[in-house]
Design a protein around this motif. Structure first.
Motif, PDB file in Angstrom:
ATOM      1  N   ARG A 146      -9.189  14.529  10.843  1.00 58.85           N
ATOM      2  CA  ARG A 146      -8.097  15.055  11.676  1.00 58.85           C
ATOM      3  C   ARG A 146      -8.700  15.601  12.962  1.00 58.85           C
ATOM      4  N   GLY A 148      -5.727   8.861   2.696  1.00 59.75           N
ATOM      5  CA  GLY A 148      -5.856   7.486   3.146  1.00 59.75           C
ATOM      6  C   GLY A 148      -4.956   6.574   2.326  1.00 59.75           C
ATOM      7  N   PRO A 149      -4.496   5.458   2.910  1.00 60.06           N
ATOM      8  CA  PRO A 149      -3.654   4.522   2.160  1.00 60.06           C
ATOM      9  C   PRO A 149      -4.359   3.993   0.915  1.00 60.06           C
ATOM     10  N   GLN A 206      -8.161  -3.335   0.718  1.00 58.13           N
ATOM     11  CA  GLN A 206      -8.944  -2.478   1.584  1.00 58.13           C
ATOM     12  C   GLN A 206      -9.008  -1.083   0.979  1.00 58.13           C
ATOM     13  N   GLN A 258      -3.677   7.262  13.097  1.00 60.14           N
ATOM     14  CA  GLN A 258      -2.304   7.483  12.662  1.00 60.14           C
ATOM     15  C   GLN A 258      -1.756   8.709  13.356  1.00 60.14           C
ATOM     16  N   PRO A 294     -10.896   9.317   3.387  1.00 58.42           N
ATOM     17  CA  PRO A 294      -9.944  10.434   3.343  1.00 58.42           C
ATOM     18  C   PRO A 294      -9.403  10.848   4.706  1.00 58.42           C
ATOM     19  N   PHE A 306      -8.655   7.028  10.186  1.00 58.49           N
ATOM     20  CA  PHE A 306      -9.036   6.502   8.880  1.00 58.49           C
ATOM     21  C   PHE A 306      -9.987   5.329   9.040  1.00 58.49           C
ATOM     22  N   TYR A 332       4.060   0.990   2.223  1.00 57.55           N
ATOM     23  CA  TYR A 332       3.958  -0.017   3.268  1.00 57.55           C
ATOM     24  C   TYR A 332       3.937  -1.414   2.665  1.00 57.55           C
ATOM     25  N   LEU A 368      -4.682  -0.253  14.302  1.00 51.43           N
ATOM     26  CA  LEU A 368      -6.076  -0.668  14.236  1.00 51.43           C
ATOM     27  C   LEU A 368      -6.762  -0.432  15.582  1.00 51.43           C
ATOM     28  N   GLY A 412       4.423  10.544  12.095  1.00 51.03           N
ATOM     29  CA  GLY A 412       5.600   9.710  11.886  1.00 51.03           C
ATOM     30  C   GLY A 412       5.388   8.234  12.124  1.00 51.03           C
ATOM     31  N   MET A 413       4.131   7.843  12.327  1.00 50.07           N
ATOM     32  CA  MET A 413       3.845   6.447  12.629  1.00 50.07           C
ATOM     33  C   MET A 413       3.005   5.827  11.518  1.00 50.07           C
ATOM     34  N   GLY A 414       2.996   4.504  11.502  1.00 53.19           N
ATOM     35  CA  GLY A 414       2.068   3.810  10.632  1.00 53.19           C
ATOM     36  C   GLY A 414       0.677   3.808  11.242  1.00 53.19           C
ATOM     37  N   LEU A 415      -0.245   3.164  10.576  1.00 53.11           N
ATOM     38  CA  LEU A 415      -1.626   3.114  11.070  1.00 53.11           C
ATOM     39  C   LEU A 415      -1.758   2.005  12.117  1.00 53.11           C
ATOM     40  N   TYR A 423      -8.742   2.947  11.915  1.00 51.99           N
ATOM     41  CA  TYR A 423      -7.334   3.073  12.261  1.00 51.99           C
ATOM     42  C   TYR A 423      -7.072   4.495  12.764  1.00 51.99           C
ATOM     43  N   PHE A 460       0.136  -2.328   9.884  1.00 49.18           N
ATOM     44  CA  PHE A 460       1.037  -1.381   9.244  1.00 49.18           C
ATOM     45  C   PHE A 460       2.274  -1.158  10.101  1.00 49.18           C
ATOM     46  N   GLY A 461       3.444  -1.198   9.454  1.00 47.31           N
ATOM     47  CA  GLY A 461       4.652  -0.730  10.112  1.00 47.31           C
ATOM     48  C   GLY A 461       4.831   0.749   9.793  1.00 47.31           C
ATOM     49  N   TYR A 513       0.865  -1.175   0.000  1.00 41.58           N
ATOM     50  CA  TYR A 513       0.000   0.000   0.000  1.00 41.58           C
ATOM     51  C   TYR A 513       0.906   1.231   0.000  1.00 41.58           C
ATOM     52  N   PHE A 515      -9.718   2.862   1.682  1.00 37.86           N
ATOM     53  CA  PHE A 515      -9.646   3.787   2.805  1.00 37.86           C
ATOM     54  C   PHE A 515     -10.383   5.085   2.500  1.00 37.86           C
TER      55      PHE A 515
END
Lengths: 116, 113
Positions: free
Chosen positions: B109, A43-44, B102, B37, B106, B90, A87, B45, B40-43, B35, A106-107, A36, B104
């Motif tokens: 915030r 969004g991803p 999947q 976010q 938009p 998200f 990702y 869950l 600086g991080m990933g998502l 999710y 997700f990392g 992704y 996602f």
């Protein structure tokens, strides 16, 4: 925890191929590799997925090593609009009718910067 | 198809306030998820649902509630907002059965002061 390892960042010149590596040495036989990307603040977006054969679609190519412990996402002709965080995710494929198997973990991904 | 829609796009809350983030999809997807976010991080869950009437917790569920009364809608409720919930949220959905991809929304915030 994410089951993949990716470089934190990469640069690529516009028009050149971008090759993004991913290590997934603990991948199971029934797990797919998914890619992704997330363009700033959006969004991803799904790019591609594969099990063991190389895959290609209109966005990218996915090369998976024979032992399936690593893979490379290839954007053949990168443009400025490909600047994003990419990702790499491993996950079993469906069908999912319960449990957590359908979830994406997700990392931190690889931040790809395409430069003019 | 509108795909996955989320409202509002932006929200500012005071600590202790409650609110609901809305998520809707028009693709008849059974699987939906939320999710968050952080910079600086990933998502990560929060909660997910495999169909109407069925929900389960994800990695970071504390402080959030969900329900799934219809296939189309999957709202996320913040019970008593805290500054630690400042994030971008998200929503995502997947096709029934073989859910390879999947989709996602938009994002919303949220800032909690």
């Amino acid at each position: 925890d994410a089951k993949t390892t990716q470089p934190t960042s990469m640069d690529c010149a516009e028009g050149r191929a971008a090759n993004l590596p991913c290590n997934h040495s603990t991948i199971s036989g029934n797990e797919y590799v998914y890619w992704y990307r997330q363009i700033h603040s959006q969004g991803p977006q799904y790019i591609i997925h594969g099990l063991k054969n190389n895959e290609t679609n209109e966005m990218a190519s996915l090369i998976i090593t024979e032992d399936r412990k690593s893979s490379t996402l290839i954007l053949p002709h990168a443009t400025l609009r490909d600047t994003a965080v990419y990702y790499c995710i491993v996950r079993v494929a469906g069908p999912f009718y319960g449990g957590s198997q359908g979830n994406l973990i997700f990392g931190k991904g690889t931040k790809l910067s395409v430069k003019p | 198809n509108a795909g996955v829609t989320q409202t509002p796009k932006f929200q500012v809350l005071k600590t202790g306030q409650s609110m609901t983030l809305q998520c809707a999809q028009d693709m008849n997807h059974e699987y939906m998820s939320w999710y968050r976010q952080d910079p600086g991080m990933g998502l990560r869950l929060i909660h997910y649902s495999v169909g109407a009437g069925i929900t389960d917790q994800g990695e970071v569920p504390n402080g959030y509630n969900v329900s799934r009364s219809t296939t189309e809608d999957f709202p996320l409720r913040l019970l008593s907002a805290a500054p630690s919930q400042t994030s971008v949220y998200f929503c995502a959905s997947s096709r029934p059965g073989l859910s390879y991809e999947q989709y996602f929304g938009p994002g919303t915030r949220l800032t909690v002061t």
